[in-house]
Design a protein around this motif. Structure first.
Motif, short mmCIF file in Angstrom:
data_model
loop_
_atom_site.label_atom_id
_atom_site.label_comp_id
_atom_site.label_asym_id
_atom_site.label_seq_id
_atom_site.Cartn_x
_atom_site.Cartn_y
_atom_site.Cartn_z
N VAL A 1 0.70 -1.23 -0.08
CA VAL A 1 -0.06 -0.15 0.03
C VAL A 1 0.74 1.16 -0.05
N TYR A 2 0.84 2.04 -0.95
CA TYR A 2 1.91 3.04 -1.28
C TYR A 2 1.26 4.70 -1.09
N TYR A 3 2.12 5.38 -0.26
CA TYR A 3 1.64 6.61 0.03
C TYR A 3 1.58 7.49 -1.22
N VAL A 4 0.62 8.30 -1.42
CA VAL A 4 0.34 9.01 -2.61
C VAL A 4 0.42 10.56 -2.01
N ASP A 5 -0.62 10.67 -0.98
CA ASP A 5 -0.45 12.15 -0.25
C ASP A 5 -1.29 11.95 1.04
N GLU A 6 -1.66 12.83 1.62
CA GLU A 6 -1.94 12.63 3.02
C GLU A 6 -3.40 12.16 2.85
N ASP A 7 -3.84 12.12 1.81
CA ASP A 7 -5.39 11.94 1.65
C ASP A 7 -5.80 10.63 0.83
#
Lengths: 155, 135
Positions: free
Chosen positions: B41-47
């Motif tokens: 699960v990859y971080y894209v932005d805070e949302d």
């Protein structure tokens, strides 16, 4: 359905097991399970910490369909067992002992593969008391990471 | 560091490195849940996060009917788990997020000896609806 192969697979010491459920509005939920017992007639009893189980139990009261995904952490062999819940109840002491043994085996296998602190993982994952979720398996799907995976397994 | 109700903060970054595999659950229109493992699960932005779509046939079918997904991510340092409720936004097959995910997946596949198996079909972008600490 649950033939000797699957009974052996589900009894292996290094499997990671999770349950998926959904409420009446089809909102999905995931929980980690801390052990299972195989019974006759394709019935599995799976254990979940009470602390984690409130949404799962609410979902089951609205929708009896459930999904168990089991993955062997040493080789990634994975199966999904789709089922219908038969009963839920607070786990008894005998079932807590099953979970203690299951999670000890799991943590031993995990820490043999990765240099991780066994006792810390054990204490983070196994939090008693627990609830027992008993369900009857109706379909099995292979989910091991490989091309064309996802097909139904016919025993 | 604290975790806001629906925002991903730095506290969750270790859980989004792909060290500990995650399990996702979707649900069909008929109310049948489907569970599956994912590499990352990859971080894209805070949302937003991205899910690596390698083998997710049934998941994609369910998401077309019902955009919601539940996923548990695990921190490899302290083994704290967080449950995220997500809603599908779009699939990406090119661009920065897809390129970075493919690179990271290639590294993971190499470490696990599965270079011939791990093929990123798409980076599926989801909005984070809620975050709940599990243990």
């Amino acid at each position: 359905m649950l033939n000797t192969y699957h009974k052996t697979f589900l009894s292996s010491p290094g499997i990671s097991i999770w349950l998926g459920s959904a409420n009446a509005h089809n909102v999905p939920d995931t929980v980690r399970a801390t052990g299972l017992t195989l019974e006759e007639n394709d019935i599995i009893c799976c254990y979940v910490s009470q602390n984690d189980a409130s949404q799962l139990l609410q979902n089951i009261s609205e929708n009896k369909r459930i999904s168990l995904v089991a993955s062997e952490i040493s080789n990634f062999v994975t199966y999904q067992y789709k089922a219908t819940v038969i009963a839920t109840y607070t786990s008894n002491r005998e079932e807590e002992i099953i979970q203690e043994k299951f999670m000890d085996n799991f943590c031993t296998t995990l820490t043999n593969i990765f240099p991780l602190p066994k006792e810390k993982i054990y204490n983070m994952y196994l939090r008693l008391p627990s609830v027992s979720i008993k369900f009857k398996v109706e379909k099995i799907f292979e989910q091991s990471p490989k091309k064309d995976t996802g097909g139904e397994v016919f025993a | 560091m604290t975790i806001e109700k629906n925002k991903i903060t730095e506290a969750l970054f270790p859980s989004l490195q792909g060290v500990m595999p995650s399990v996702i659950v979707t649900c069909s229109k008929a109310g049948i849940p489907n569970a599956s493992g994912v590499s990352q699960v990859y971080y894209v932005d805070e949302d937003h996060v991205a899910i690596s779509n390698q083998f997710l046939n049934k998941t994609i079918k369910n998401i077309a009917e019902n955009p919601l997904m539940s996923v548990i991510i695990t921190c490899p340092v302290n083994f704290v788990m967080h449950k995220l409720l997500l809603s599908f936004v779009e699939s990406q097959t090119s661009g920065k997020t897809f390129g970075t995910m493919k690179l990271q997946l290639d590294v993971l596949a190499s470490m696990q000896g599965m270079q011939d198996v791990f093929c990123l079909r798409s980076a599926d972008i989801y909005e984070v609806l809620s975050i709940e600490k599990v243990n």
